[in-house]
Design a protein around this motif. Structure first.
Motif, mmCIF file in Angstrom:
data_model
loop_
_atom_site.group_PDB
_atom_site.id
_atom_site.type_symbol
_atom_site.label_atom_id
_atom_site.label_comp_id
_atom_site.label_asym_id
_atom_site.label_seq_id
_atom_site.Cartn_x
_atom_site.Cartn_y
_atom_site.Cartn_z
ATOM 1 N N LYS A 165 0.902 -1.537 3.632
ATOM 2 C CA LYS A 165 0.183 -1.098 2.434
ATOM 3 C C LYS A 165 -1.184 -1.770 2.325
ATOM 4 C CE LYS A 165 3.598 0.433 -0.970
ATOM 5 N NZ LYS A 165 4.228 0.093 -2.247
ATOM 6 N N CYS A 166 -2.111 -1.047 1.762
ATOM 7 C CA CYS A 166 -3.432 -1.607 1.495
ATOM 8 C C CYS A 166 -3.314 -2.614 0.350
ATOM 9 C CB CYS A 166 -4.386 -0.471 1.109
ATOM 10 S SG CYS A 166 -5.944 -1.049 0.422
ATOM 11 N N PRO A 167 -3.849 -3.819 0.530
ATOM 12 C CA PRO A 167 -3.733 -4.824 -0.533
ATOM 13 C C PRO A 167 -4.589 -4.514 -1.750
ATOM 14 C CG PRO A 167 -5.038 -5.691 1.284
ATOM 15 C CD PRO A 167 -4.557 -4.326 1.710
ATOM 16 N N ARG A 168 -5.502 -3.585 -1.577
ATOM 17 C CA ARG A 168 -6.413 -3.286 -2.680
ATOM 18 C C ARG A 168 -5.908 -2.154 -3.563
ATOM 19 N NH1 ARG A 168 -12.522 -1.386 -1.665
ATOM 20 N NH2 ARG A 168 -13.584 -3.294 -2.306
ATOM 21 N N CYS A 169 -5.538 -1.012 -2.911
ATOM 22 C CA CYS A 169 -5.142 0.141 -3.723
ATOM 23 C C CYS A 169 -3.674 0.508 -3.550
ATOM 24 C CB CYS A 169 -6.028 1.344 -3.404
ATOM 25 S SG CYS A 169 -5.807 1.985 -1.733
ATOM 26 N N GLY A 170 -2.981 -0.116 -2.577
ATOM 27 C CA GLY A 170 -1.559 0.144 -2.406
ATOM 28 C C GLY A 170 -1.245 1.386 -1.602
ATOM 29 N N SER A 171 -2.264 2.020 -1.026
ATOM 30 C CA SER A 171 -2.070 3.237 -0.235
ATOM 31 C C SER A 171 -1.391 2.918 1.095
ATOM 32 C CB SER A 171 -3.424 3.898 0.005
ATOM 33 O OG SER A 171 -3.306 4.910 0.977
ATOM 34 N N GLU A 172 -0.547 3.847 1.566
ATOM 35 C CA GLU A 172 0.133 3.655 2.851
ATOM 36 C C GLU A 172 -0.708 4.222 3.997
ATOM 37 O OE1 GLU A 172 3.148 2.349 3.625
ATOM 38 O OE2 GLU A 172 4.184 2.111 1.719
ATOM 39 N N ASN A 173 -1.766 4.885 3.680
ATOM 40 C CA ASN A 173 -2.622 5.525 4.676
ATOM 41 C C ASN A 173 -3.603 4.503 5.266
ATOM 42 O OD1 ASN A 173 -3.772 7.484 6.234
ATOM 43 N ND2 ASN A 173 -4.874 8.480 4.565
ATOM 44 N N VAL A 174 -3.067 3.711 6.206
ATOM 45 C CA VAL A 174 -3.864 2.624 6.762
ATOM 46 C C VAL A 174 -3.955 2.763 8.279
ATOM 47 C CG1 VAL A 174 -3.962 0.113 7.100
ATOM 48 C CG2 VAL A 174 -3.300 1.044 4.867
ATOM 49 N N ASN A 175 -5.146 2.697 8.792
ATOM 50 C CA ASN A 175 -5.387 2.749 10.239
ATOM 51 C C ASN A 175 -5.531 1.340 10.803
ATOM 52 O OD1 ASN A 175 -5.295 5.373 11.018
ATOM 53 N ND2 ASN A 175 -7.499 5.608 11.341
ATOM 54 N N VAL A 176 -4.941 1.117 11.978
ATOM 55 C CA VAL A 176 -5.079 -0.190 12.614
ATOM 56 C C VAL A 176 -5.941 -0.054 13.858
ATOM 57 C CG1 VAL A 176 -3.869 -2.117 13.694
ATOM 58 C CG2 VAL A 176 -2.864 -0.980 11.713
#
Ligand SMILES: [Zn+2]
Length: 82
Positions: A2-13
């Motif tokens: 999860k994004c620590p800022r907005c909580g979105s699961e749409n995160v690219n590594v």
């Protein structure tokens, strides 16, 4: 993840390579100005630290490759190192 800022699961590594030079060895000028008197003085004053210094000081300059994983949130654009 999860994004620590907005909580979105749409995160690219992303994996990026960071190349940097390891601590440089003392140059010729250093030896001419400081090294020739500083090293014997140091040996007399701090024998053991000087021994350690000599051991580590002789290591040649090394290029270190470090892989850094960076996560980028697709929702808000926030990026952070993992
Ligand atoms: Zn986000």
């Amino acid at each position: 993840m999860k994004c620590p800022r907005c909580g979105s699961e749409n995160v690219n590594v992303q994996i990026t390579n960071e190349t940097y030079l390891k601590k440089q060895h003392h140059g010729l000028l250093w030896w001419l100005c400081i090294g020739w008197w500083w090293i014997p003085t140091k040996w007399l004053l701090f024998t053991i630290p000087a021994l350690i210094f000599a051991l580590f000081g002789r290591k040649k300059q090394k290029v270190v490759n470090k892989q850094v994983k960076t996560a980028v949130c697709q929702g808000c654009g926030y990026s952070w190192n993992m």
